[in-house]
Design a protein around this motif. Structure first.
Motif, PDB file in Angstrom:
ATOM      1  N   LEU A  57      48.043 -10.953  44.503  1.00 51.58           N
ATOM      2  CA  LEU A  57      46.890 -11.541  43.810  1.00 51.58           C
ATOM      3  C   LEU A  57      47.142 -13.004  43.474  1.00 51.58           C
ATOM      4  O   LEU A  57      46.263 -13.850  43.659  1.00 51.58           O
ATOM      5  CB  LEU A  57      46.576 -10.744  42.537  1.00 51.58           C
ATOM      6  N   ARG A  58      48.329 -13.302  43.004  1.00 53.61           N
ATOM      7  CA  ARG A  58      48.655 -14.694  42.648  1.00 53.61           C
ATOM      8  C   ARG A  58      48.609 -15.613  43.866  1.00 53.61           C
ATOM      9  O   ARG A  58      48.339 -16.798  43.733  1.00 53.61           O
ATOM     10  CB  ARG A  58      50.024 -14.762  41.980  1.00 53.61           C
ATOM     11  N   ASP A  59      48.868 -15.067  45.042  1.00 50.85           N
ATOM     12  CA  ASP A  59      48.868 -15.865  46.268  1.00 50.85           C
ATOM     13  C   ASP A  59      47.496 -15.951  46.926  1.00 50.85           C
ATOM     14  O   ASP A  59      47.347 -16.559  47.984  1.00 50.85           O
ATOM     15  CB  ASP A  59      49.868 -15.285  47.279  1.00 50.85           C
ATOM     16  N   SER A  60      46.486 -15.341  46.313  1.00 51.98           N
ATOM     17  CA  SER A  60      45.147 -15.292  46.892  1.00 51.98           C
ATOM     18  C   SER A  60      44.245 -16.364  46.286  1.00 51.98           C
ATOM     19  O   SER A  60      44.542 -16.930  45.239  1.00 51.98           O
ATOM     20  CB  SER A  60      44.530 -13.913  46.653  1.00 51.98           C
ATOM     21  N   ASN A  61      43.124 -16.609  46.963  1.00 56.08           N
ATOM     22  CA  ASN A  61      42.132 -17.555  46.467  1.00 56.08           C
ATOM     23  C   ASN A  61      40.924 -16.873  45.848  1.00 56.08           C
ATOM     24  O   ASN A  61      40.193 -17.480  45.066  1.00 56.08           O
ATOM     25  CB  ASN A  61      41.646 -18.465  47.598  1.00 56.08           C
ATOM     26  N   ILE A  62      40.713 -15.615  46.232  1.00 54.94           N
ATOM     27  CA  ILE A  62      39.542 -14.889  45.759  1.00 54.94           C
ATOM     28  C   ILE A  62      39.806 -13.391  45.934  1.00 54.94           C
ATOM     29  O   ILE A  62      40.541 -12.994  46.833  1.00 54.94           O
ATOM     30  CB  ILE A  62      38.277 -15.341  46.534  1.00 54.94           C
ATOM     31  N   PHE A  63      39.198 -12.588  45.065  1.00 56.23           N
ATOM     32  CA  PHE A  63      39.298 -11.130  45.168  1.00 56.23           C
ATOM     33  C   PHE A  63      37.884 -10.596  45.343  1.00 56.23           C
ATOM     34  O   PHE A  63      36.982 -10.931  44.570  1.00 56.23           O
ATOM     35  CB  PHE A  63      39.927 -10.551  43.893  1.00 56.23           C
ATOM     36  N   GLY A  83      43.795 -14.898  36.696  1.00 61.83           N
ATOM     37  CA  GLY A  83      42.890 -16.033  36.839  1.00 61.83           C
ATOM     38  C   GLY A  83      42.247 -16.152  38.206  1.00 61.83           C
ATOM     39  O   GLY A  83      41.750 -17.215  38.570  1.00 61.83           O
ATOM     40  N   LEU A  84      42.228 -15.067  38.954  1.00 65.26           N
ATOM     41  CA  LEU A  84      41.640 -15.084  40.292  1.00 65.26           C
ATOM     42  C   LEU A  84      40.130 -14.889  40.198  1.00 65.26           C
ATOM     43  O   LEU A  84      39.663 -13.951  39.545  1.00 65.26           O
ATOM     44  CB  LEU A  84      42.274 -13.957  41.117  1.00 65.26           C
ATOM     45  N   PRO A  85      39.337 -15.765  40.830  1.00 65.79           N
ATOM     46  CA  PRO A  85      37.889 -15.543  40.815  1.00 65.79           C
ATOM     47  C   PRO A  85      37.549 -14.288  41.620  1.00 65.79           C
ATOM     48  O   PRO A  85      38.201 -14.000  42.625  1.00 65.79           O
ATOM     49  CB  PRO A  85      37.315 -16.792  41.475  1.00 65.79           C
ATOM     50  N   VAL A  86      36.550 -13.551  41.159  1.00 68.12           N
ATOM     51  CA  VAL A  86      36.205 -12.281  41.787  1.00 68.12           C
ATOM     52  C   VAL A  86      34.750 -12.246  42.224  1.00 68.12           C
ATOM     53  O   VAL A  86      33.889 -12.878  41.620  1.00 68.12           O
ATOM     54  CB  VAL A  86      36.507 -11.083  40.857  1.00 68.12           C
ATOM     55  N   VAL A  87      34.520 -11.461  43.280  1.00 71.18           N
ATOM     56  CA  VAL A  87      33.182 -11.111  43.740  1.00 71.18           C
ATOM     57  C   VAL A  87      33.147  -9.597  43.772  1.00 71.18           C
ATOM     58  O   VAL A  87      34.011  -8.974  44.401  1.00 71.18           O
ATOM     59  CB  VAL A  87      32.893 -11.679  45.150  1.00 71.18           C
ATOM     60  N   VAL A  88      32.200  -9.007  43.066  1.00 71.40           N
ATOM     61  CA  VAL A  88      32.091  -7.548  43.034  1.00 71.40           C
ATOM     62  C   VAL A  88      30.645  -7.133  43.281  1.00 71.40           C
ATOM     63  O   VAL A  88      29.716  -7.855  42.945  1.00 71.40           O
ATOM     64  CB  VAL A  88      32.587  -6.940  41.699  1.00 71.40           C
ATOM     65  N   ALA A  89      30.496  -5.952  43.854  1.00 71.69           N
ATOM     66  CA  ALA A  89      29.168  -5.385  44.049  1.00 71.69           C
ATOM     67  C   ALA A  89      28.710  -4.729  42.744  1.00 71.69           C
ATOM     68  O   ALA A  89      29.525  -4.341  41.901  1.00 71.69           O
ATOM     69  CB  ALA A  89      29.196  -4.363  45.178  1.00 71.69           C
ATOM     70  N   LYS A  90      27.415  -4.611  42.590  1.00 70.41           N
ATOM     71  CA  LYS A  90      26.846  -4.011  41.380  1.00 70.41           C
ATOM     72  C   LYS A  90      27.312  -2.582  41.152  1.00 70.41           C
ATOM     73  O   LYS A  90      27.292  -2.104  40.032  1.00 70.41           O
ATOM     74  CB  LYS A  90      25.323  -4.068  41.430  1.00 70.41           C
ATOM     75  N   GLY A  91      27.776  -1.888  42.187  1.00 66.61           N
ATOM     76  CA  GLY A  91      28.252  -0.519  42.044  1.00 66.61           C
ATOM     77  C   GLY A  91      29.595  -0.395  41.362  1.00 66.61           C
ATOM     78  O   GLY A  91      30.020   0.695  41.009  1.00 66.61           O
ATOM     79  N   VAL A  92      30.276  -1.502  41.150  1.00 70.57           N
ATOM     80  CA  VAL A  92      31.578  -1.487  40.478  1.00 70.57           C
ATOM     81  C   VAL A  92      31.330  -1.429  38.975  1.00 70.57           C
ATOM     82  O   VAL A  92      30.607  -2.260  38.417  1.00 70.57           O
ATOM     83  CB  VAL A  92      32.412  -2.723  40.872  1.00 70.57           C
ATOM     84  N   ALA A 117      28.569 -15.525  48.345  1.00 67.30           N
ATOM     85  CA  ALA A 117      29.395 -15.600  47.136  1.00 67.30           C
ATOM     86  C   ALA A 117      30.815 -16.056  47.467  1.00 67.30           C
ATOM     87  O   ALA A 117      31.386 -16.906  46.763  1.00 67.30           O
ATOM     88  CB  ALA A 117      29.424 -14.240  46.435  1.00 67.30           C
ATOM     89  N   ILE A 118      31.386 -15.528  48.529  1.00 70.18           N
ATOM     90  CA  ILE A 118      32.737 -15.931  48.931  1.00 70.18           C
ATOM     91  C   ILE A 118      32.757 -17.416  49.267  1.00 70.18           C
ATOM     92  O   ILE A 118      33.618 -18.162  48.789  1.00 70.18           O
ATOM     93  CB  ILE A 118      33.225 -15.098  50.131  1.00 70.18           C
ATOM     94  N   LEU A 119      31.803 -17.863  50.073  1.00 72.45           N
ATOM     95  CA  LEU A 119      31.761 -19.275  50.461  1.00 72.45           C
ATOM     96  C   LEU A 119      31.495 -20.190  49.269  1.00 72.45           C
ATOM     97  O   LEU A 119      32.034 -21.298  49.203  1.00 72.45           O
ATOM     98  CB  LEU A 119      30.714 -19.493  51.553  1.00 72.45           C
ATOM     99  N   LYS A 120      30.697 -19.719  48.340  1.00 78.22           N
ATOM    100  CA  LYS A 120      30.406 -20.510  47.137  1.00 78.22           C
ATOM    101  C   LYS A 120      31.694 -20.774  46.357  1.00 78.22           C
ATOM    102  O   LYS A 120      31.947 -21.896  45.911  1.00 78.22           O
ATOM    103  CB  LYS A 120      29.387 -19.774  46.259  1.00 78.22           C
ATOM    104  N   ILE A 121      32.513 -19.755  46.208  1.00 81.93           N
ATOM    105  CA  ILE A 121      33.772 -19.912  45.476  1.00 81.93           C
ATOM    106  C   ILE A 121      34.775 -20.733  46.281  1.00 81.93           C
ATOM    107  O   ILE A 121      35.402 -21.650  45.754  1.00 81.93           O
ATOM    108  CB  ILE A 121      34.355 -18.545  45.083  1.00 81.93           C
ATOM    109  N   LEU A 122      34.913 -20.425  47.564  1.00 82.06           N
ATOM    110  CA  LEU A 122      35.876 -21.160  48.387  1.00 82.06           C
ATOM    111  C   LEU A 122      35.507 -22.634  48.512  1.00 82.06           C
ATOM    112  O   LEU A 122      36.389 -23.486  48.611  1.00 82.06           O
ATOM    113  CB  LEU A 122      35.975 -20.535  49.780  1.00 82.06           C
ATOM    114  N   GLY A 123      34.212 -22.933  48.487  1.00 81.79           N
ATOM    115  CA  GLY A 123      33.756 -24.309  48.655  1.00 81.79           C
ATOM    116  C   GLY A 123      33.656 -25.111  47.378  1.00 81.79           C
ATOM    117  O   GLY A 123      33.318 -26.299  47.412  1.00 81.79           O
ATOM    118  N   ASN A 124      33.950 -24.485  46.237  1.00 84.09           N
ATOM    119  CA  ASN A 124      33.799 -25.182  44.965  1.00 84.09           C
ATOM    120  C   ASN A 124      34.996 -24.878  44.063  1.00 84.09           C
ATOM    121  O   ASN A 124      34.940 -23.942  43.252  1.00 84.09           O
ATOM    122  CB  ASN A 124      32.484 -24.754  44.302  1.00 84.09           C
ATOM    123  N   PRO A 125      36.068 -25.664  44.174  1.00 84.67           N
ATOM    124  CA  PRO A 125      37.272 -25.408  43.376  1.00 84.67           C
ATOM    125  C   PRO A 125      37.026 -25.417  41.864  1.00 84.67           C
ATOM    126  O   PRO A 125      37.659 -24.656  41.136  1.00 84.67           O
ATOM    127  CB  PRO A 125      38.223 -26.530  43.782  1.00 84.67           C
TER     128      PRO A 125
END
Length: 162
Positions: A57-63, A83-92, A117-125
């Motif tokens: 997780l620490r070595d990742s950019n997004i979960f 402190g990892l930014p996350v993207v989750v579906a409403k079912g979680v 959502a993934i691109l939004k996070i990856l493209g905006n530090p």
């Protein structure tokens, strides 16, 4: 499929799929990855143990957890705790907390919303940092072992009084 779309815009992106394959779904996923021609962008780690999961997780950019249903989502809490930014579906199950605390991006489980959502996070530090900070704060305030213990003690005391 969402990651295949991400790779079109972020060709250096790598998807790490961690965890066991208790239900035998891995064969399905590997077939999809092959059909989408993204095998060179995907790593399967298998089950991570003894702190390996936190290091990953620490070595990742997004979960990302695009689950149809997840009773709570402990892996999401672990990701937010570092402190990892996350993207989750409403079912979680934890998704309402994440939305309210602006601790991640909550999406419908569909290719376009997950990819965006993934691109939004990856493209905006700056956004990634803000979401990660909010997630870490959410975990500390609501889901740390101390906070959970306090809530259990309060509930037990309330039951005893009744």
């Amino acid at each position: 499929p969402a990651f295949a779309e991400v790779v079109k815009k972020e060709p250096k992106a790598i998807l790490v799929i961690a965890g066991g394959d208790d239900e035998g779904y891995g064969k399905n996923i590997k077939s999809q990855i092959s059909n989408l021609k993204i095998s060179d962008r995907v790593i399967f780690t298998g089950m991570l143990v003894l702190g390996e999961e936190m290091a990953a997780l620490r070595d990742s950019n997004i979960f990302v957890m695009p689950s149809y249903s997840e009773s709570f989502g402990m892996a999401v809490v672990e990701a937010m705790s570092v402190g990892l930014p996350v993207v989750v579906a409403k079912g979680v199950g934890i998704s309402p907390y994440i939305a309210q605390a602006e601790a991640g991006i909550v999406v419908e489980k569909n290719v376009i919303q997950i990819m965006e959502a993934i691109l939004k996070i990856l493209g905006n530090p700056d956004l990634a940092k803000k979401i990660g900070k909010n997630g870490k704060k959410l975990v500390e305030e609501e889901f740390s072992s101390e906070k959970v213990a306090e809530k259990w003690i309060k509930e037990y005391n309330d039951l005893i009084k009744k």
